[in-house]
Design a protein around this motif. Structure first.
Motif, mmCIF file in Angstrom:
data_model
loop_
_atom_site.group_PDB
_atom_site.id
_atom_site.type_symbol
_atom_site.label_atom_id
_atom_site.label_comp_id
_atom_site.label_asym_id
_atom_site.label_seq_id
_atom_site.Cartn_x
_atom_site.Cartn_y
_atom_site.Cartn_z
ATOM 1 N N GLU A 13 0.846 -1.198 0.000
ATOM 2 C CA GLU A 13 0.000 0.000 0.000
ATOM 3 C C GLU A 13 0.883 1.250 0.000
ATOM 4 O OE1 GLU A 13 -3.657 1.304 2.776
ATOM 5 O OE2 GLU A 13 -1.797 1.022 3.892
ATOM 6 N N VAL A 14 0.502 2.253 -0.778
ATOM 7 C CA VAL A 14 1.141 3.560 -0.625
ATOM 8 C C VAL A 14 0.065 4.595 -0.361
ATOM 9 C CG1 VAL A 14 3.178 3.080 -2.037
ATOM 10 C CG2 VAL A 14 1.152 4.027 -3.115
ATOM 11 N N VAL A 15 0.380 5.553 0.513
ATOM 12 C CA VAL A 15 -0.612 6.562 0.898
ATOM 13 C C VAL A 15 0.036 7.935 0.762
ATOM 14 C CG1 VAL A 15 -2.266 7.240 2.654
ATOM 15 C CG2 VAL A 15 -1.367 4.901 2.634
ATOM 16 N N THR A 16 -0.254 8.665 -0.258
ATOM 17 C CA THR A 16 -1.077 8.319 -1.412
ATOM 18 C C THR A 16 -0.190 8.150 -2.651
ATOM 19 O OG1 THR A 16 -1.309 10.626 -2.106
ATOM 20 C CG2 THR A 16 -2.945 9.795 -0.548
ATOM 21 N N GLU A 17 -0.772 7.560 -3.695
ATOM 22 C CA GLU A 17 0.015 7.394 -4.920
ATOM 23 C C GLU A 17 0.519 8.728 -5.454
ATOM 24 O OE1 GLU A 17 -1.941 5.022 -7.990
ATOM 25 O OE2 GLU A 17 -2.153 3.452 -6.465
ATOM 26 N N GLU A 18 -0.343 9.740 -5.420
ATOM 27 C CA GLU A 18 0.061 11.055 -5.963
ATOM 28 C C GLU A 18 1.254 11.594 -5.184
ATOM 29 O OE1 GLU A 18 -3.145 10.321 -5.054
ATOM 30 O OE2 GLU A 18 -3.637 9.854 -7.137
ATOM 31 N N GLU A 19 1.232 11.429 -3.868
ATOM 32 C CA GLU A 19 2.327 11.953 -3.058
ATOM 33 C C GLU A 19 3.630 11.215 -3.359
ATOM 34 O OE1 GLU A 19 -0.853 12.766 0.516
ATOM 35 O OE2 GLU A 19 1.114 12.048 1.125
ATOM 36 N N VAL A 20 3.538 9.897 -3.550
ATOM 37 C CA VAL A 20 4.756 9.134 -3.849
ATOM 38 C C VAL A 20 5.250 9.474 -5.255
ATOM 39 C CG1 VAL A 20 5.766 6.826 -4.068
ATOM 40 C CG2 VAL A 20 4.174 7.303 -2.210
ATOM 41 N N GLU A 21 4.314 9.682 -6.175
ATOM 42 C CA GLU A 21 4.726 10.096 -7.533
ATOM 43 C C GLU A 21 5.515 11.395 -7.477
ATOM 44 O OE1 GLU A 21 1.097 10.229 -9.789
ATOM 45 O OE2 GLU A 21 1.053 8.038 -9.945
ATOM 46 N N ALA A 22 5.067 12.316 -6.642
ATOM 47 C CA ALA A 22 5.771 13.604 -6.526
ATOM 48 C C ALA A 22 7.184 13.390 -5.976
ATOM 49 C CB ALA A 22 4.978 14.564 -5.643
ATOM 50 N N LEU A 23 7.335 12.496 -4.995
ATOM 51 C CA LEU A 23 8.680 12.209 -4.456
ATOM 52 C C LEU A 23 9.563 11.562 -5.516
ATOM 53 C CD1 LEU A 23 7.840 10.724 -0.919
ATOM 54 C CD2 LEU A 23 8.755 12.996 -1.426
ATOM 55 N N ALA A 24 8.951 10.711 -6.332
ATOM 56 C CA ALA A 24 9.721 9.966 -7.333
ATOM 57 C C ALA A 24 10.235 10.875 -8.456
ATOM 58 C CB ALA A 24 8.872 8.830 -7.922
ATOM 59 N N GLU A 25 9.638 12.048 -8.591
ATOM 60 C CA GLU A 25 10.117 12.964 -9.644
ATOM 61 C C GLU A 25 11.516 13.470 -9.350
ATOM 62 O OE1 GLU A 25 7.264 16.089 -10.308
ATOM 63 O OE2 GLU A 25 5.789 14.548 -10.882
ATOM 64 N N GLU A 26 11.859 13.597 -8.082
ATOM 65 C CA GLU A 26 13.172 14.138 -7.692
ATOM 66 C C GLU A 26 13.648 13.384 -6.438
ATOM 67 O OE1 GLU A 26 14.591 17.053 -9.472
ATOM 68 O OE2 GLU A 26 16.212 16.014 -8.408
ATOM 69 N N PRO A 27 13.954 12.086 -6.586
ATOM 70 C CA PRO A 27 14.225 11.291 -5.377
ATOM 71 C C PRO A 27 15.563 11.605 -4.703
ATOM 72 C CG PRO A 27 14.346 9.909 -7.353
ATOM 73 C CD PRO A 27 13.943 11.262 -7.809
ATOM 74 N N TYR A 192 1.210 20.436 11.368
ATOM 75 C CA TYR A 192 2.208 19.715 10.584
ATOM 76 C C TYR A 192 1.511 19.121 9.370
ATOM 77 C CZ TYR A 192 5.408 19.847 14.596
ATOM 78 O OH TYR A 192 6.236 20.237 15.600
ATOM 79 N N GLU A 193 2.328 18.732 8.369
ATOM 80 C CA GLU A 193 1.728 18.127 7.187
ATOM 81 C C GLU A 193 1.435 16.647 7.416
ATOM 82 O OE1 GLU A 193 3.599 18.471 3.236
ATOM 83 O OE2 GLU A 193 4.181 20.464 3.964
ATOM 84 N N ALA A 194 0.418 16.130 6.732
ATOM 85 C CA ALA A 194 0.137 14.694 6.802
ATOM 86 C C ALA A 194 1.289 13.948 6.122
ATOM 87 C CB ALA A 194 -1.172 14.376 6.097
ATOM 88 N N PRO A 195 1.857 12.933 6.768
ATOM 89 C CA PRO A 195 3.000 12.237 6.178
ATOM 90 C C PRO A 195 2.600 11.283 5.051
ATOM 91 C CG PRO A 195 2.405 11.226 8.273
ATOM 92 C CD PRO A 195 1.520 12.432 8.112
ATOM 93 N N THR A 196 3.533 11.112 4.100
ATOM 94 C CA THR A 196 3.371 10.129 3.029
ATOM 95 C C THR A 196 3.901 8.789 3.533
ATOM 96 O OG1 THR A 196 3.750 11.916 1.466
ATOM 97 C CG2 THR A 196 3.976 9.675 0.612
ATOM 98 N N CYS A 197 3.179 7.724 3.266
ATOM 99 C CA CYS A 197 3.530 6.421 3.870
ATOM 100 C C CYS A 197 3.576 5.311 2.821
ATOM 101 C CB CYS A 197 2.489 6.017 4.911
ATOM 102 S SG CYS A 197 2.135 7.304 6.125
ATOM 103 N N LEU A 198 4.417 4.343 3.067
ATOM 104 C CA LEU A 198 4.487 3.143 2.219
ATOM 105 C C LEU A 198 4.561 1.938 3.139
ATOM 106 C CD1 LEU A 198 6.660 2.557 -0.911
ATOM 107 C CD2 LEU A 198 6.681 0.889 0.934
ATOM 108 N N HIS A 199 3.699 0.957 2.866
ATOM 109 C CA HIS A 199 3.639 -0.231 3.730
ATOM 110 C C HIS A 199 4.022 -1.490 2.964
ATOM 111 C CE1 HIS A 199 0.593 2.549 5.715
ATOM 112 N NE2 HIS A 199 1.729 2.611 6.389
ATOM 113 N N THR A 200 4.861 -2.278 3.613
ATOM 114 C CA THR A 200 5.293 -3.536 2.996
ATOM 115 C C THR A 200 4.342 -4.657 3.432
ATOM 116 O OG1 THR A 200 6.838 -3.931 4.816
ATOM 117 C CG2 THR A 200 7.715 -2.845 2.873
#
Ligand code: IYR
Length: 331
Positions: A13-27, A192-200
């Motif tokens: 699960e990733v929360v949220t996909e859009e947020e992770v996509e934004a991180l992936a643009e400039e990792p 504070y901002e809501a954190p972006t999360c990734l679950h294994t």
């Protein structure tokens, strides 16, 4: 594989996909973290999130590993001195396992969780959170039967850690998701901002394929196991010739843990898996992807016994450096 694929591969699960996509643009230089309650030695559950940290480092992220000593204390995992000793050994095992030392920062929770600003912020989150919400967040983490006040404070501290460690992405197994969801709700109330999360994903119980593999019950594979112990545990694992096993006699869903370990532990770390077989049984089988191995087990071209014996060898290769490091530390 592009950065987004590497960051998210094998995620439940990733929360949220859009947020992770934004991180992936400039990792490059982005920061991800996982926290672990120090206890015992590393086992297959720790290694699953460690594999994700290695993916993130390959994608350009810096990684923080939080040795959550105060959390372990709050969750009744021993005296503070014992917890600190265990934590030091954990660091060494993570590095031996293959994390990039230059891109890994180890932090102890007690370094910053007693600071006045942190404690005041924590009290702010306590005022925003009902006891029942905090209890629910802990349902898959809590040790012991009776919920203690310390265990209600625990998830709020975990939420605050995300801010104090200044991370862009919080990683955890699926058992951490309720804490992260609480963090997404409560942190904005403290500006504070809501954190972006990734679950294994979680791996099923090795012997039955039912429920989740646990470090306290059932069989687990750890950094201390000898090659023989690994072989014995894997040989005793539930592995029907199917990726999608039938439910058990009581109708309870089952998974194939041998396949899960190939998918989440072996294939992320090796390019090709070779299953050795004598010529009279058809000779060696070579797989470049998890999907190909799964298909062969499903069709009967790969016998469960051969899959298990290959799995034991690959797992042994993965844990051998950590086992060696532990031996040196204890000498
Ligand atoms: N809840 C984790 C330990 C933990 C994780 C993070 I991320 C923190 O910020 C603090 C603690 C566990 O169950 O091991």
């Amino acid at each position: 594989m592009d950065a987004y694929e590497r960051i998210t591969r094998n995620a439940a699960e990733v929360v949220t996909e859009e947020e992770v996509e934004a991180l992936a643009e400039e990792p490059d230089g982005k920061r991800a973290y996982v926290g672990y309650e120090p206890s015992g030695v590393l086992h297959i559950g720790h290694l699953l999130t460690a594999n994700k940290l290695i993916d993130l480092q390959d994608a350009g992220f810096d990684v923080t590993i939080l040795l959550a000593d105060v959390h372990a204390y709050l969750n009744d995992k021993g005296s503070f001195e014992e917890i600190r000793e265990t934590a030091e050994r954990m660091q060494e095992q993570f590095l031996a396992y293959g994390l990039d030392a230059d891109a890994t920062q180890f932090r102890y929770g007690s370094e910053f969780q007693n600071d006045e600003a942190y404690v005041l912020d924590l009290h702010g989150l306590e005022r925003e959170t009902s006891i029942s919400r905090a209890e629910r967040a802990m349902s898959e983490i809590k040790s012991g039967e009776t919920a203690k006040v310390s265990q209600a404070v625990y998830p709020l501290m975990q939420a605050l850690d995300i801010e104090y460690l200044d991370v862009d992405l919080a990683i955890g197994g699926m058992e951490q998701r309720k804490v992260h969801m609480l963090a997404r709700d409560v942190l904005p109330k403290a500006d504070y901002e809501a954190p972006t999360c990734l679950h294994t994903p979680l791996i099923a119980d090795l012997e039955t394929g039912v429920g989740k593999m646990s470090s306290s019950e059932g069989t687990n594979i750890s950094m201390e196991d000898s090659a023989e112990e690994i072989e014995e545990k894997v040989n005793g694992a539930f592995c029907p010739p199917s990726a999608d096993p039938e439910p058990d006699d009581d109708g309870v869903e089952r998974e194939n843990p041998v396949l899960q370990i190939f998918e989440y532990h072996v294939f992320p770390r090796v390019d090709t898996v070779v299953v050795e077989r004598p010529d009279e049984y058809g000779g060696d089988l070579t797989y470049d992807s998890y999907a190909a191995l799964e298909a062969d087990l499903d069709s009967g071209d790969l016998h469960p016994a051969d899959a298990k014996s290959a799995l034991a060898d690959y797992l042994d290769d993965l844990i051998a450096p950590g086992r060696e490091r532990l031996r040196e530390l204890r000498a």
